[in-house]
Design a protein around this motif. Structure first.
Motif, PDB file in Angstrom:
ATOM      1  N   ARG A  62       0.840  -1.199   0.000  1.00 54.55           N
ATOM      2  CA  ARG A  62       0.000   0.000   0.000  1.00 54.55           C
ATOM      3  C   ARG A  62       0.877   1.252   0.000  1.00 54.55           C
ATOM      4  N   TYR A  63       0.375   2.264  -0.692  1.00 51.56           N
ATOM      5  CA  TYR A  63       1.104   3.529  -0.779  1.00 51.56           C
ATOM      6  C   TYR A  63       0.110   4.663  -0.637  1.00 51.56           C
ATOM      7  N   ARG A  64       0.316   5.482   0.393  1.00 55.96           N
ATOM      8  CA  ARG A  64      -0.597   6.585   0.685  1.00 55.96           C
ATOM      9  C   ARG A  64      -2.016   6.046   0.867  1.00 55.96           C
ATOM     10  N   GLU A  65      -3.024   6.883   0.607  1.00 57.19           N
ATOM     11  CA  GLU A  65      -4.385   6.498   0.970  1.00 57.19           C
ATOM     12  C   GLU A  65      -5.030   5.522  -0.004  1.00 57.19           C
ATOM     13  N   SER A  66      -4.725   5.635  -1.275  1.00 59.24           N
ATOM     14  CA  SER A  66      -5.483   4.842  -2.252  1.00 59.24           C
ATOM     15  C   SER A  66      -4.621   4.195  -3.323  1.00 59.24           C
ATOM     16  N   SER A  67      -3.307   4.284  -3.186  1.00 54.88           N
ATOM     17  CA  SER A  67      -2.426   3.787  -4.236  1.00 54.88           C
ATOM     18  C   SER A  67      -1.638   2.570  -3.763  1.00 54.88           C
ATOM     19  N   ILE A  68      -0.918   1.968  -4.682  1.00 52.62           N
ATOM     20  CA  ILE A  68      -0.028   0.853  -4.360  1.00 52.62           C
ATOM     21  C   ILE A  68       1.284   1.034  -5.110  1.00 52.62           C
ATOM     22  N   ILE A  69       2.303   0.344  -4.627  1.00 53.75           N
ATOM     23  CA  ILE A  69       3.544   0.170  -5.371  1.00 53.75           C
ATOM     24  C   ILE A  69       3.647  -1.313  -5.690  1.00 53.75           C
ATOM     25  N   ALA A  70       3.606  -1.640  -6.963  1.00 52.11           N
ATOM     26  CA  ALA A  70       3.594  -3.033  -7.415  1.00 52.11           C
ATOM     27  C   ALA A  70       4.972  -3.446  -7.901  1.00 52.11           C
ATOM     28  N   ARG A  71       5.359  -4.659  -7.534  1.00 50.21           N
ATOM     29  CA  ARG A  71       6.584  -5.257  -8.051  1.00 50.21           C
ATOM     30  C   ARG A  71       6.192  -6.209  -9.169  1.00 50.21           C
ATOM     31  N   VAL A  72       6.719  -5.955 -10.353  1.00 48.45           N
ATOM     32  CA  VAL A  72       6.338  -6.715 -11.539  1.00 48.45           C
ATOM     33  C   VAL A  72       7.608  -7.175 -12.249  1.00 48.45           C
ATOM     34  N   TYR A  73       7.635  -8.463 -12.616  1.00 46.08           N
ATOM     35  CA  TYR A  73       8.737  -8.944 -13.436  1.00 46.08           C
ATOM     36  C   TYR A  73       8.324  -8.792 -14.893  1.00 46.08           C
ATOM     37  N   THR A  74       9.029  -7.942 -15.625  1.00 42.45           N
ATOM     38  CA  THR A  74       8.649  -7.623 -16.996  1.00 42.45           C
ATOM     39  C   THR A  74       9.556  -8.323 -17.995  1.00 42.45           C
ATOM     40  N   GLU A  75       8.995  -8.563 -19.170  1.00 39.41           N
ATOM     41  CA  GLU A  75       9.767  -9.192 -20.233  1.00 39.41           C
ATOM     42  C   GLU A  75      10.851  -8.259 -20.754  1.00 39.41           C
ATOM     43  N   ALA A  76      10.556  -6.976 -20.831  1.00 36.98           N
ATOM     44  CA  ALA A  76      11.483  -6.027 -21.446  1.00 36.98           C
ATOM     45  C   ALA A  76      12.521  -5.482 -20.479  1.00 36.98           C
ATOM     46  N   PHE A  77      12.147  -5.315 -19.210  1.00 37.87           N
ATOM     47  CA  PHE A  77      13.011  -4.575 -18.287  1.00 37.87           C
ATOM     48  C   PHE A  77      13.358  -5.335 -17.009  1.00 37.87           C
ATOM     49  N   GLY A  78      12.998  -6.624 -16.938  1.00 37.76           N
ATOM     50  CA  GLY A  78      13.282  -7.379 -15.725  1.00 37.76           C
ATOM     51  C   GLY A  78      12.409  -6.912 -14.570  1.00 37.76           C
ATOM     52  N   LEU A  79      12.945  -6.957 -13.376  1.00 36.42           N
ATOM     53  CA  LEU A  79      12.185  -6.621 -12.183  1.00 36.42           C
ATOM     54  C   LEU A  79      12.044  -5.107 -12.053  1.00 36.42           C
ATOM     55  N   GLN A  80      10.800  -4.643 -11.944  1.00 39.10           N
ATOM     56  CA  GLN A  80      10.540  -3.208 -11.860  1.00 39.10           C
ATOM     57  C   GLN A  80       9.456  -2.921 -10.809  1.00 39.10           C
ATOM     58  N   SER A  81       9.476  -1.689 -10.308  1.00 40.00           N
ATOM     59  CA  SER A  81       8.453  -1.228  -9.367  1.00 40.00           C
ATOM     60  C   SER A  81       7.619  -0.143 -10.033  1.00 40.00           C
ATOM     61  N   TYR A  82       6.301  -0.222  -9.838  1.00 43.28           N
ATOM     62  CA  TYR A  82       5.386   0.740 -10.447  1.00 43.28           C
ATOM     63  C   TYR A  82       4.450   1.302  -9.402  1.00 43.28           C
ATOM     64  N   ILE A  83       4.259   2.595  -9.420  1.00 45.24           N
ATOM     65  CA  ILE A  83       3.250   3.219  -8.589  1.00 45.24           C
ATOM     66  C   ILE A  83       1.947   3.239  -9.375  1.00 45.24           C
ATOM     67  N   VAL A  84       0.881   2.768  -8.728  1.00 44.88           N
ATOM     68  CA  VAL A  84      -0.429   2.696  -9.382  1.00 44.88           C
ATOM     69  C   VAL A  84      -1.403   3.489  -8.512  1.00 44.88           C
ATOM     70  N   ASN A  85      -1.900   4.576  -9.026  1.00 44.90           N
ATOM     71  CA  ASN A  85      -2.733   5.487  -8.243  1.00 44.90           C
ATOM     72  C   ASN A  85      -4.203   5.092  -8.252  1.00 44.90           C
ATOM     73  N   GLY A  86      -4.864   5.303  -7.107  1.00 41.98           N
ATOM     74  CA  GLY A  86      -6.315   5.235  -7.038  1.00 41.98           C
ATOM     75  C   GLY A  86      -6.946   3.866  -7.019  1.00 41.98           C
ATOM     76  N   VAL A  87      -6.149   2.786  -7.036  1.00 39.64           N
ATOM     77  CA  VAL A  87      -6.753   1.458  -7.161  1.00 39.64           C
ATOM     78  C   VAL A  87      -7.412   0.984  -5.874  1.00 39.64           C
ATOM     79  N   ARG A  88      -7.095   1.617  -4.763  1.00 40.36           N
ATOM     80  CA  ARG A  88      -7.708   1.233  -3.496  1.00 40.36           C
ATOM     81  C   ARG A  88      -8.812   2.190  -3.077  1.00 40.36           C
ATOM     82  N   SER A  89      -9.157   3.093  -3.937  1.00 40.03           N
ATOM     83  CA  SER A  89     -10.186   4.075  -3.628  1.00 40.03           C
ATOM     84  C   SER A  89     -11.575   3.476  -3.776  1.00 40.03           C
ATOM     85  N   ALA A  90     -12.473   3.844  -2.870  1.00 38.88           N
ATOM     86  CA  ALA A  90     -13.858   3.379  -2.956  1.00 38.88           C
ATOM     87  C   ALA A  90     -14.547   3.931  -4.205  1.00 38.88           C
TER      88      ALA A  90
END
Length: 230
Positions: A14-42
Motif C-alpha cells: 500500500r502507498y498513501r491512501e489509495s495507491s499501491i507500489i507493485a513489483r512486476v517482473y517484466t519481459e522487457a526490463f526485468g524486475l521493476q516497481s510501479y506506482i499505481v494510483n487510485g486502485v484502493r479508492s472506494a
C-alpha cells in the motif's frame, strides 16, 4: 518514453491512501516497481487492484527511464484471467510458494526473455493442469536455478553440493532418476514420487537455494505448500 511489455505480478504494498507500489517482473526490463494510483479508492470504477495479485499475467504500456527506480503504468490489462489458481487450495498454495521464491531471488533489472518465457509457461501450466501437477514446484525450483545461473547439471552434482554443506539428504537410484527428469524435461513431464519423497526433495531444494542465496531467509509459504502438496 512509453514502452509495451508483458509482465508478471509478484506483489504490491500500500502507498498513501489509495495507491499501491507493485513489483512486476517484466519481459522487457526485468524486475521493476510501479506506482499505481487510485486502485484502493472506494470511488474506483474498476477492480484494477485484482491485476496485482500474485502471478497475474499482464499486458502493459509503461513509462520507463533507466535512471529511475519507480515507474508509472499508462495502460494495463490481463490477457489471461485466472479461473483456477485463486480458487483451488492446492494451486493457490503452489502459486504462493512460487511467488515468494521469485520475490526473494529475482534481482536483475534487465530483460531476460528466456526466463520470462519459462515463468509464463510454468504459470499457464499451473492454471490449466487438471491432474499430475503435484511435482510442478520441484521442477520449477530446479529449472529456475538454471536460469538464475546456479542450476545443477545432474542429480549427482546436486547431491554433492548438499553433502559439501552437510545437508542431510540421501538420494537412492529412483530419486536420482526422478531428479534428472525434473531438471531436464518440460515441467509437465510426469514423475512418480511418494509424498515423503516429494517433501524430502522440497526441503533439499530449499537448502540448495540457501547455499546460493545466503539471505534467502525463512520461506514462509513452505509450510502451506507442504500441507497442500506434500
Amino acid at each position: 518514453m512509453l514502452h509495451k511489455t508483458r509482465g508478471i505480478t509478484l506483489s504490491y504494498i500500500r502507498y498513501r491512501e489509495s495507491s499501491i507500489i507493485a513489483r512486476v517482473y517484466t519481459e522487457a526490463f526485468g524486475l521493476q516497481s510501479y506506482i499505481v494510483n487510485g486502485v484502493r479508492s472506494a470511488k474506483s470504477k474498476t477492480n484494477k487492484i485484482a491485476l496485482f495479485q500474485p502471478l497475474t499475467l499482464l499486458d502493459m504500456v509503461v513509462y520507463y527511464r533507466d535512471d529511475r527506480d519507480l515507474h508509472r503504468i499508462s495502460e494495463v490489462k490481463t490477457p489471461y484471467p485466472f479461473q483456477h489458481i485463486p480458487f483451488e487450495v492446492a494451486k493457490s498454495g503452489m502459486a504462493l510458494f512460487m511467488t515468494e521464491i521469485l520475490s526473494k531471488t529475482l534481482k536483475e533489472e534487465a530483460g531476460n526473455p528466456q526466463l520470462f518465457r519459462f515463468l509464463l509457461t510454468s504459470i499457464v501450466y499451473l492454471e490449466e493442469a487438471t491432474e499430475h501437477y503435484e511435482n510442478l514446484h520441484l521442477a520449477f525450483l530446479l529449472q529456475l536455478a538454471t536460469y538464475l545461473g546456479f542450476g545443477p547439471e545432474s542429480a549427482q552434482e546436486f547431491d554433492n553440493q548438499l553433502r559439501q554443506r552437510s545437508v542431510p539428504y540421501m538420494a537412492d537410484q529412483a530419486m536420482i532418476e526422478a531428479l534428472n527428469t525434473l531438471m531436464s524435461q518440460p515441467i509437465y513431464t510426469p514423475v512418480s514420487l511418494t509424498r515423503t519423497q516429494r517433501s524430502d526433495l522440497l526441503d533439499a531444494l530449499v537448502s540448495y537455494y540457501r547455499i546460493h542465496f545466503e539471505n534467502l531467509g525463512e520461506v514462509k509459504s513452505l509450510a502451506v505448500l507442504r500441507e497442500v502438496m506434500g
